[in-house]
Each structure stands twice: as structure tokens, then as C-alpha cells.
Design an enzyme around this catalytic site. Structure first.
Site, PDB file in Angstrom:
ATOM      1  N   ASP A  38      54.691  58.244  45.988  1.00  9.50           N
ATOM      2  CA  ASP A  38      55.773  58.204  44.999  1.00  9.50           C
ATOM      3  C   ASP A  38      56.566  56.902  45.101  1.00  9.50           C
ATOM      4  OD1 ASP A  38      56.586  59.051  47.501  1.00  9.50           O
ATOM      5  OD2 ASP A  38      57.933  60.625  46.780  1.00  9.50           O
ATOM      6  N   SER A  45      63.898  61.102  43.852  1.00  7.63           N
ATOM      7  CA  SER A  45      64.265  60.528  45.162  1.00  7.63           C
ATOM      8  C   SER A  45      63.631  59.155  45.350  1.00  7.63           C
ATOM      9  CB  SER A  45      63.802  61.426  46.312  1.00  7.63           C
ATOM     10  OG  SER A  45      64.091  62.751  46.051  1.00  7.63           O
TER      11      SER A  45
END
Ligand code: PMV
Length: 299
Positions: A143, A100
Site C-alpha cells: 500500500d 493510512s
């Protein structure tokens, strides 16, 4: 045709604790996700083997949908109009290593170029973090930071003030798939419930984790692999105490022991990848071969 790409990621130290404003250390991996943008007569999204018109109803395209919306917002802020249309295509990154965040960051980069927005890395990080927050709820943004900056980073998000520092990359790190999906959103909630129930204990655990991250940063800079491994084992023990491991993961961790300085869960826990810091290339090769023979995916 515009092409951009972002790396996948693994958490090295400080998962969960980082969600509460504490630092963590994370690294990119040698697997990347690619995005291609070209002019088209309508806006088309192609990813996860599906093509659809924007806005796409496909659940798989929710990150791309929101990314395009945010790019239009950025254009509006700068008094510009989306004067041309495009087709955006993304390749796949396997689950559990940041697909993602990689899709969001590389799409932002490619579309920023397509519309001459010239978004800086800092802007891409901030917009990317908003997208992931809107879709996934509470998260640290580590992330997104790895997808933007790559390499190995020390990361902290304290009340929306970010600290991102590049560290040396680790050698002989093996990522081993547990064979199970880890539900990050659910596990963040679970830890939050524990935090509300036992605030002093969990705060204490995060303080220790902080100390581990601080020590690990120094050990990484000094390339002291034995210390890094020890700290990984301690960090894993802490995650286990929060019920983020299980019997199969413990068996997998134990299997790595004789080849490694240390091993631990990487990320939210109870699935996805564990990481093992092997003693040298030879040990890494041997461990990887044993796992391959058992059909356990590793890289
Ligand atoms: O398993 P992952 O990569 O989604 O990582 C989760 C790490 C957490 O600290 C639990 C959440 C976060 O956003 O930092």
C-alpha cells in the site's frame, strides 16, 4: 503553503501471499488524500475533523504523530534541527482504500519539502513502510508502494529487498463496497495460524498464487482482459478456500458475473471492497447503475 497528495489503492492479485515474500499486483485509484503544511508558531495536527498539538493524544492521529517523529529522526541523522514549526492538515480518504498509507506518504513528502530534506521516493517508501509496520504489525508494504509510485504495480518484498515494476493500467475496473469493515491485522494473524497448522498446504496455495500473479502480469502487459478476468476468478477461489469470503460477498460476486470477465475480493478479505473487471464501458455502466439503485457504493 506546501501541498502534496497520494492516491488510494486496491489489491488486484496476490493478497496474503505477498506478506510471505511473494509478489502481488496492486493499483492506485482515482481518489486521493491531500496534505497541507504551513509555518506556524507551534506544531499542530489537523485531520479526521480534529485539531491537536503534537504529540497528539488522538488515536486518529497516530500515523501523523509517528510520521512527524520519523521526520525529526531524519533531520537528526543529517545533523539538522527542526528550526521551524508547522501546522499540518490532511483531508480524508474513505476507509478501505488505503487512507493510512496515503496519509503517511503524502505527509512524509510535504514535511521533507518543508525541512529541505529532499527525501527520494525510495527513502519515502522505506520510512513509510517502517511507520506502517510499527503501528499495524506484519504487513507487505504494497500500500505504501502504491501511494509513492501510483499507477498499477507489480510488487514484491522478499527479505526486505523490494521489487517494484510499473505495469499498464486496467480499464473498466469497478470497485464495489461490501458494506463491512475488514480487519487486516486480525486476518493476517488468522492466515498465519493456518500457515502454522497446515504449512505444506498453505505453502502450496502460495505457490499457486505466485503462478497466478506471474500469469496476470503477462496478461496485463498483453491487455488480455479475458485471461485477467479468469485469473481473478481463480485468485478469488483461493481466497475463499482460506475462509476470507462470506455469503454476502459471494452473492455480490455472483451479481457481477454477467457483466464481467472476473471478480474477486481485494485486500485482506471479509469486507472492504471487491473488484470486478467489466467486459466494457457499457457493462460497467449497467452494473454500476444496478448497484447504485440498491444503495451499494461503487466507483
Ligand atoms: O485490505 P488491505 O488493503 O489492508 O490489504 C491487505 C493485504 C494483505 O496482503 C493481506 C496484507 C499486506 O500487507 O499485504
Amino acid at each position: 503553503m506546501i501541498h502534496s497528495s497520494s492516491p488510494g489503492k486496491l489489491m488486484l492479485f496476490g493478497e496474503h501471499s505477498v506478506v510471505y515474500g511473494n509478489p502481488c499486483i496492486a493499483t492506485s485509484v482515482n481518489k486521493r488524500l491531500d496534505v497541507y503544511v504551513e509555518e506556524n508558531n507551534e506544531i499542530l495536527i489537523e485531520g479526521m475533523n480534529k485539531i491537536s498539538k503534537f504529540p497528539s493524544n488522538e488515536n486518529e492521529h497516530k500515523f501523523l504523530n509517528l510520521t512527524i517523529e520519523k521526520i525529526f529522526e531524519e533531520l537528526e541523522k543529517k545533523g539538522k534541527k527542526p528550526n521551524k514549526k508547522f501546522k499540518i492538515r490532511t483531508t480524508q480518504l474513505e476507509k478501505g482504500i488505503g487512507s493510512s498509507s496515503a496519509v503517511v506518504v503524502s505527509s512524509l513528502k510535504a514535511l521533507s519539502h518543508f525541512y529541505n530534506l529532499n527525501l527520494s521516493n525510495e527513502e519515502i517508501f522505506e520510512i513509510g513502510f517502517k511507520i506502517v509496520n510499527e503501528i499495524q504489525g506484519k504487513a507487505s508494504g504494497y500500500d505504501i508502494a502504491v501511494a509513492v509510485y501510483g499507477g498499477t504495480i507489480f510488487y514484491q518484498n522478499f527479505e526486505n529487498k523490494y521489487r517494484i515494476e510499473k505495469l499498464k493500467n486496467l480499464k473498466n475496473l469497478l470497485a464495489i463496497y461490501t458494506g463491512k469493515y475488514s480487519d487486516t491485522t486480525e486476518l493476517i494473524k488468522e492466515i498465519h495460524e493456518k500457515f502454522l497448522k497446515y504449512p505444506e498446504i498453505i505453502k502450496g496455495i502460495f505457490e499457486i498464487t505466485n503462478e497466478i500473479v506471474k500469469n496476470a502480469k503477462e496478461a496485463i502487459e498483453n491487455e488480455d482482459y479475458e485471461v485477467i478476468g479468469n485469473l481473478m476468478n481463480i485468485n478469488h477461489g483461493i481466497l475463499n478456500s482460506l475462509n476470507l469470503s462470506d455469503e454476502e460477498i459471494e452473492n455480490l460476486i455472483n451479481e457481477t458475473k454477467k457483466f464481467c470477465y472476473g471478480a474477486k475480493i481485494s485486500g485482506a478479505g471479509r469486507g472492504d471492497y471487491i473488484i470486478a473487471l467489466c467486459k466494457d464501458k457499457e457493462n460497467l455502466k449497467n452494473l454500476s447503475e444496478i448497484l447504485n439503485k440498491k444503495g451499494i457504493k461503487n466507483f
